[in-house]
Design an enzyme around this catalytic site. Structure first.
Site, mmCIF file in Angstrom:
data_model
loop_
_atom_site.group_PDB
_atom_site.id
_atom_site.type_symbol
_atom_site.label_atom_id
_atom_site.label_comp_id
_atom_site.label_asym_id
_atom_site.label_seq_id
_atom_site.Cartn_x
_atom_site.Cartn_y
_atom_site.Cartn_z
ATOM 1 C CG HIS A 37 -71.079 -6.195 23.251
ATOM 2 N ND1 HIS A 37 -71.581 -7.189 22.445
ATOM 3 C CD2 HIS A 37 -69.874 -5.877 22.724
ATOM 4 C CE1 HIS A 37 -70.726 -7.465 21.485
ATOM 5 N NE2 HIS A 37 -69.678 -6.681 21.633
ATOM 6 C CD GLU A 105 -70.405 -5.455 16.880
ATOM 7 O OE1 GLU A 105 -70.999 -4.976 17.874
ATOM 8 O OE2 GLU A 105 -69.168 -5.440 16.760
#
Length: 316
Positions: A37, A105
């Site tokens: 991330h 994402e």
């Protein structure tokens, strides 16, 4: 059935992740997932170290296989850079490394200022990226002029003896079909037997299928539920929403729709080993061969002790 531990980069800093990896190996876990991330899902999680630095550190403290869960090699990082990072990781881990990929994402990928494409375009980009990565791993200089990527006279010099496997995460039918066509294995975070069948029938055959679930180990179910709701309410957000929100603050706003009592559906809360065994069995019955368990909150050692004494011996 192989049981592994899921290192949550969104919640723990690099030193804590290294410590957890050592704890997982000592407890008897058989592998590691690690999230990739740029942002955490919300500020309560509060971390997001660069995964490739952490993976390098892991190679020096344990010998468990490591899989990224998952890397998006399409926007934030060019596939040529991911190819180099993964090759180096495989060398450091002496071949015990799998590149787990997915379509990503907006939370992590929008930061470089590119528009966030539709799901179908993201899958198209991912397919091209995987092809570029594999070509670079074969050695020699690579020239590529594709629809989405250009590679100009690039060669990866530091490569493992055998290229890493590439596993792919996918939740919708189009993603599962792509995984069946291009990936060496399949990754999923729910015990969905229908998607496993679709992967296998679509060309995945007997390739490995990895699954995962989350836990909130604590002295009581109530305390575990509180920890899960405080740090991971995003787990209860439905559908495509988790793929398209661009900022942790947007997830915090969306999480206002989540109620604490919803967390039990998504987390094994408390200290009951039977709850963990039931969830593992659900994945096994759906057709998974590997399960990775993440733990939220401060009670890591209690979690490892419970697994070492009451969960992992069943699968020895």
């Amino acid at each position: 059935m192989r049981i592994g531990y899921f290192l949550s980069s969104e919640e723990f800093g690099p030193a804590d992740l290294v410590t957890q990896a050592k704890g997982a190996e000592a407890a008897g876990f058989q592998g590691l997932w690690i999230s990739d991330h740029y942002h955490p899902w919300n500020d309560a999680q509060g971390q997001s170290p660069f995964v490739w630095s952490t993976i390098g550190a892991l190679s020096q403290v344990c010998r468990l296989p490591v899989t990224t869960s998952v890397t998006c090699p399409t926007t934030r990082l060019h596939p040529a850079i991911v190819a180099q990072a993964a090759a180096t990781s495989a060398v450091l881990h002496e071949g015990r490394f799998v590149l787990g990929v997915g379509s990503g994402e907006a939370l992590n990928e929008h930061i470089v200022g590119r528009p966030w494409p539709s799901a179908s375009v993201r899958l198209e980009m991912l397919e091209e990226a995987v092809d570029v990565i594999r070509r670079l791993w074969r050695g020699g200089f690579v020239e590529h002029r594709g629809r989405h990527y250009t590679v100009d006279n690039a060669r990866i010099y530091t490569r493992p003896e055998q290229p890493p496997a590439i596993y792919m995460s996918g939740f919708g039918h189009k993603a599962v079909d792509l995984a069946a066509r291009i990936a060496d294995g399949y990754m999923l975070t729910k015990p969905d037997a229908e998607l496993i069948r679709r992967f296998r029938d679509g060309g995945g055959g007997d390739r490995p299928c990895q699954g995962s679930f989350k836990a909130a180990y604590a002295p009581s179910v109530e305390e575990g539920t509180r920890l899960a709701y405080e740090r991971w309410p995003n787990e209860a957000l439905p559908g495509e929403l988790p793929r398209v929100l661009p900022s942790p603050r947007h997830y915090e706003q969306a999480a206002q729709l989540v109620r604490p009592e919803m967390m039990g559906e998504h987390f094994a809360c408390g200290a009951d080993p039977g709850e963990h065994l039931r969830r593992i069995d659900a994945f096994a019955e759906a057709g998974f061969g590997e399960i990775y368990v993440a733990n939220t909150g401060p009670h890591c050692q209690g979690f490892f002790d419970m697994y070492a004494e009451k969960v992992l011996p069943r699968f020895a």
